[in-house]
Enzyme design. Structure first.
Site, PDB file in Angstrom:
ATOM      1  N   CYS A  54       0.805  -1.231   0.000  1.00  0.00           N
ATOM      2  CA  CYS A  54       0.000   0.000   0.000  1.00  0.00           C
ATOM      3  C   CYS A  54       0.836   1.278   0.000  1.00  0.00           C
ATOM      4  CB  CYS A  54      -0.899   0.017   1.225  1.00  0.00           C
ATOM      5  SG  CYS A  54       0.073  -0.048   2.732  1.00  0.00           S
ATOM      6  N   ASP A  79       2.454   2.514   2.582  1.00  0.00           N
ATOM      7  CA  ASP A  79       2.532   3.139   3.898  1.00  0.00           C
ATOM      8  C   ASP A  79       3.945   2.985   4.478  1.00  0.00           C
ATOM      9  OD1 ASP A  79      -0.049   3.848   3.639  1.00  0.00           O
ATOM     10  OD2 ASP A  79      -0.866   2.338   4.984  1.00  0.00           O
ATOM     11  N   CYS A 119      -2.338   3.200   7.795  1.00  0.00           N
ATOM     12  CA  CYS A 119      -3.727   2.961   8.197  1.00  0.00           C
ATOM     13  C   CYS A 119      -3.803   2.648   9.689  1.00  0.00           C
ATOM     14  CB  CYS A 119      -4.279   1.800   7.396  1.00  0.00           C
ATOM     15  SG  CYS A 119      -3.549   0.241   7.902  1.00  0.00           S
ATOM     16  N   CYS A 129      -0.854  -5.254   6.757  1.00  0.00           N
ATOM     17  CA  CYS A 129      -0.517  -4.075   7.563  1.00  0.00           C
ATOM     18  C   CYS A 129       0.408  -4.440   8.716  1.00  0.00           C
ATOM     19  CB  CYS A 129      -1.779  -3.435   8.118  1.00  0.00           C
ATOM     20  SG  CYS A 129      -3.010  -3.127   6.860  1.00  0.00           S
TER      21      CYS A 129
HETATM   22 FE1  FES Z   1      -1.069   0.236   4.455  1.00  0.00          FE
HETATM   23 FE2  FES Z   1      -2.445  -0.920   6.306  1.00  0.00          FE
HETATM   24  S1  FES Z   1      -3.203  -0.190   4.411  1.00  0.00           S
HETATM   25  S2  FES Z   1      -0.336  -0.598   6.270  1.00  0.00           S
END
Ligand code: FES
Length: 124
Positions: free
Chosen positions: A33, A35, A58, A102
């Site tokens: 994602c 992140d 998230c 995640c």
């Molecule tokens: Fe990226 Fe959870 S959606 S770490």
């Protein structure tokens, strides 16, 4: 959909922030994602004396970051290296299947911070 523990750590994350004079810093990005999680360590006598995190991600990523800081605080570096992403997810009583990715960051970021610290010690 989320366990009480995930909600608790998401709403009241522990050890958020930055350690300015950190002994080791680990940053990892989630390929799924995009992140990002950053972990700061303070090491004394081969133990994690202090740990803080900054996560741009998230809710599940924030909860796993918070949980891993609680799990490694006070541990020796070798003990902290044995903590897996799966163990962090289990400590939160699990994550929904579509959010399991995640939990890929938390332990990895701690392990990277320990590697960073050890590389600096070797380099003197
Ligand atoms: Fe990226 Fe959870 S959606 S770490």
């Amino acid at each position: 959909m989320y366990t009480d523990k995930v909600m608790d750590h998401f709403q009241n994350p522990r050890n958020v922030g930055e350690i300015v004079d950190a002994d080791g810093i680990g940053e990892v990005g989630n390929v799924v994602c995009g992140d990002i999680m950053k972990i700061y360590l303070k090491v004394e006598d081969d133990r994690i004396a202090d740990v803080k995190f900054k996560t741009f991600g998230c809710g599940a990523a924030i909860a796993t970051s918070s949980m891993v800081t609680e799990m490694v605080k006070g541990k020796t570096l070798d003990e902290a290296l044995r903590i897996t992403n799966k163990a962090v997810a289990e400590a939160l009583d699990g994550l929904p299947p579509q959010k399991m990715h995640c939990s890929n960051l938390a332990a990895d970021a701690v392990h990277k911070a320990i590697e960073d610290y050890r590389a600096k010690v070797v380099a003197g």
